[in-house]
Design an enzyme around this catalytic site. Sequence first.
Site, PDB file in Angstrom:
ATOM      1  N   HIS A  12      10.257   7.965   7.967  1.00  0.00           N
ATOM      2  CA  HIS A  12       9.512   7.753   6.731  1.00  0.00           C
ATOM      3  C   HIS A  12       9.515   8.991   5.861  1.00  0.00           C
ATOM      4  O   HIS A  12       9.571   8.904   4.635  1.00  0.00           O
ATOM      5  CB  HIS A  12       8.063   7.357   7.044  1.00  0.00           C
ATOM      6  CG  HIS A  12       7.858   5.879   7.140  1.00  0.00           C
ATOM      7  ND1 HIS A  12       7.674   5.087   6.035  1.00  0.00           N
ATOM      8  CD2 HIS A  12       7.805   5.048   8.207  1.00  0.00           C
ATOM      9  CE1 HIS A  12       7.508   3.827   6.412  1.00  0.00           C
ATOM     10  NE2 HIS A  12       7.594   3.776   7.733  1.00  0.00           N
ATOM     11  N   HIS A  64     -44.474   2.436  -6.033  1.00  0.00           N
ATOM     12  CA  HIS A  64     -43.975   1.417  -5.109  1.00  0.00           C
ATOM     13  C   HIS A  64     -45.135   0.565  -4.600  1.00  0.00           C
ATOM     14  O   HIS A  64     -45.045  -0.675  -4.528  1.00  0.00           O
ATOM     15  CB  HIS A  64     -43.283   2.082  -3.906  1.00  0.00           C
ATOM     16  CG  HIS A  64     -41.882   2.541  -4.177  1.00  0.00           C
ATOM     17  ND1 HIS A  64     -41.580   3.523  -5.067  1.00  0.00           N
ATOM     18  CD2 HIS A  64     -40.693   2.138  -3.630  1.00  0.00           C
ATOM     19  CE1 HIS A  64     -40.269   3.719  -5.077  1.00  0.00           C
ATOM     20  NE2 HIS A  64     -39.707   2.892  -4.207  1.00  0.00           N
ATOM     21  N   GLU A 117      -2.330   6.271  13.546  1.00  0.00           N
ATOM     22  CA  GLU A 117      -2.168   5.035  12.782  1.00  0.00           C
ATOM     23  C   GLU A 117      -1.559   3.916  13.622  1.00  0.00           C
ATOM     24  O   GLU A 117      -2.111   2.824  13.741  1.00  0.00           O
ATOM     25  CB  GLU A 117      -1.286   5.340  11.574  1.00  0.00           C
ATOM     26  CG  GLU A 117      -0.952   4.141  10.707  1.00  0.00           C
ATOM     27  CD  GLU A 117       0.033   4.490   9.615  1.00  0.00           C
ATOM     28  OE1 GLU A 117       0.152   3.687   8.672  1.00  0.00           O
ATOM     29  OE2 GLU A 117       0.705   5.544   9.704  1.00  0.00           O
ATOM     30  N   HIS A 118      -0.379   4.161  14.175  1.00  0.00           N
ATOM     31  CA  HIS A 118       0.305   3.179  15.021  1.00  0.00           C
ATOM     32  C   HIS A 118       0.309   3.681  16.463  1.00  0.00           C
ATOM     33  O   HIS A 118       0.651   4.838  16.706  1.00  0.00           O
ATOM     34  CB  HIS A 118       1.761   2.988  14.592  1.00  0.00           C
ATOM     35  CG  HIS A 118       1.949   2.656  13.143  1.00  0.00           C
ATOM     36  ND1 HIS A 118       2.308   3.607  12.202  1.00  0.00           N
ATOM     37  CD2 HIS A 118       1.836   1.490  12.475  1.00  0.00           C
ATOM     38  CE1 HIS A 118       2.409   3.033  11.021  1.00  0.00           C
ATOM     39  NE2 HIS A 118       2.129   1.744  11.147  1.00  0.00           N
ATOM     40  N   ASP A 159       5.096  -3.440  10.494  1.00  0.00           N
ATOM     41  CA  ASP A 159       5.364  -2.927   9.155  1.00  0.00           C
ATOM     42  C   ASP A 159       5.930  -3.993   8.230  1.00  0.00           C
ATOM     43  O   ASP A 159       5.677  -3.974   7.026  1.00  0.00           O
ATOM     44  CB  ASP A 159       6.378  -1.770   9.228  1.00  0.00           C
ATOM     45  CG  ASP A 159       5.713  -0.436   9.461  1.00  0.00           C
ATOM     46  OD1 ASP A 159       4.470  -0.374   9.492  1.00  0.00           O
ATOM     47  OD2 ASP A 159       6.435   0.567   9.611  1.00  0.00           O
ATOM     48  N   GLN A 193       9.627   5.698  13.011  1.00  0.00           N
ATOM     49  CA  GLN A 193       8.554   6.057  12.081  1.00  0.00           C
ATOM     50  C   GLN A 193       8.764   7.439  11.490  1.00  0.00           C
ATOM     51  O   GLN A 193       8.404   7.693  10.339  1.00  0.00           O
ATOM     52  CB  GLN A 193       7.198   5.986  12.783  1.00  0.00           C
ATOM     53  CG  GLN A 193       6.758   4.564  13.114  1.00  0.00           C
ATOM     54  CD  GLN A 193       6.737   3.658  11.891  1.00  0.00           C
ATOM     55  OE1 GLN A 193       7.569   2.757  11.757  1.00  0.00           O
ATOM     56  NE2 GLN A 193       5.809   3.906  10.994  1.00  0.00           N
TER      57      GLN A 193
END
Length: 429
Positions: free
Chosen positions: A253, A411, A318-319, A352, A250
């Site tokens: 990336h 109202h 995230e992961h 992924d 990862q």
Amino acid sequence: MIKYIKQGKSETDIKTENSAIKRKVETIIKEIETKGDDAVMEYSRVFDNWSPDSFRLTGEQVKEVMDRMPKQVIRDIKFAQKQIRFFAEQQRNSLNDIEVETLPGVFLGHKNIPVNSVGCYIPGGRYAMVASAHMSIITAKVAGVKRIIACTPPINGQIPDATICAMHLAGADEIYILGGVQAICAMAIGTETILPVDMIVGPGNAYVAEAKRQLFGRVGIDLLAGPTEILVIADETADAEMIACDLLGQAEHGPTSPAALITTSETIAQQTLLEIKRQLKYLPTAEIAGKAWEDYGRVMLVEDEAEAIREADNLAYEHVEVLTKNPQTFLDNMTNYGALFLGPETNVAYGDKVIGTNHTLPTMKAARYTGGLWVGKFLKNCTYQRCTPEASAMLGEYAMRLCELEGFAAHKEQAALRVRKYNDKVSAI
């Protein structure tokens, strides 16, 4: 008591970098608001060296791409898309319209209405992010979105064939070779040649995430998906080679992608550090992954699984891969994560690319309050109500008193009008 064996950049350094990104994105948005296509073209030329006559691909251009794609690539893309479509369909089937009679003559319901138009951002630039086409376009299609446009940047000044193939097979209605903040702005604001959409989805770098943040409200967004994050939770039964491999998988990336290890074993922590050093010697993307690990990598030693769960929830990554003897414990007890990968048999790369769950997931601690992209993100849960005359008069008596309690005279009159109109139909309150 937690012990940091390795830490990355400080929060102060990261905030300083984010401030610079915010200012740059603000400038781009203003330019595109005022200059439209001209600004989009200029930013595309500057950032991507891409100045076509039209950003949108014609049907003939798409056909040319499809004709030159290797058959095995098409088969592989179709296999992945089949898994993603199937899981998305199961999610859609779990969402039902309802109507219930809550009191005699009072009917309440909701409908799940698809968003009318969506812009899907498919990242590129450094890598051809083929899988992101499946994740956003297919999921929107299954939800029932009527118009789906998709943008992806060129790679080294060329059309990314595999990504275009995936966009087309996923069902995009319009395909544009356009990347970065300028793509997000064009889809959200609209230009002379690109009609705006109601919602923008898809992952991207910190600039893309910031653009989505600033444009939220003008359009809907899925979530603020910034640089990818990975956390591995491991005990003494884990394999240090596997941990290092998955962390670097990862980190490659981008140079700002956080990667962390939480472990109950100092031996595993030290072995993992050595493994990362060893693997970086031969990893083709070591320049990127190594920078990310140096600046954003961390290794945390904890006392037990309970502390590991607390720290993992605090990170809200995230992961999250769980490489322990009992992964079920973490599924049962963790609350803050984008996606869990339980046991050594699975990994983030599966999620992924191919297994079927969506890879557009919350980053930057957003997992504390949202999950990832799924069919439900494209659906508006819209409520409605209707009453019989008798029920309206009955409810009106309560509404009159409650409106008066709050001081809302107009109202109250809405309710009183119905009471006067329908009260003769009510035998008793």
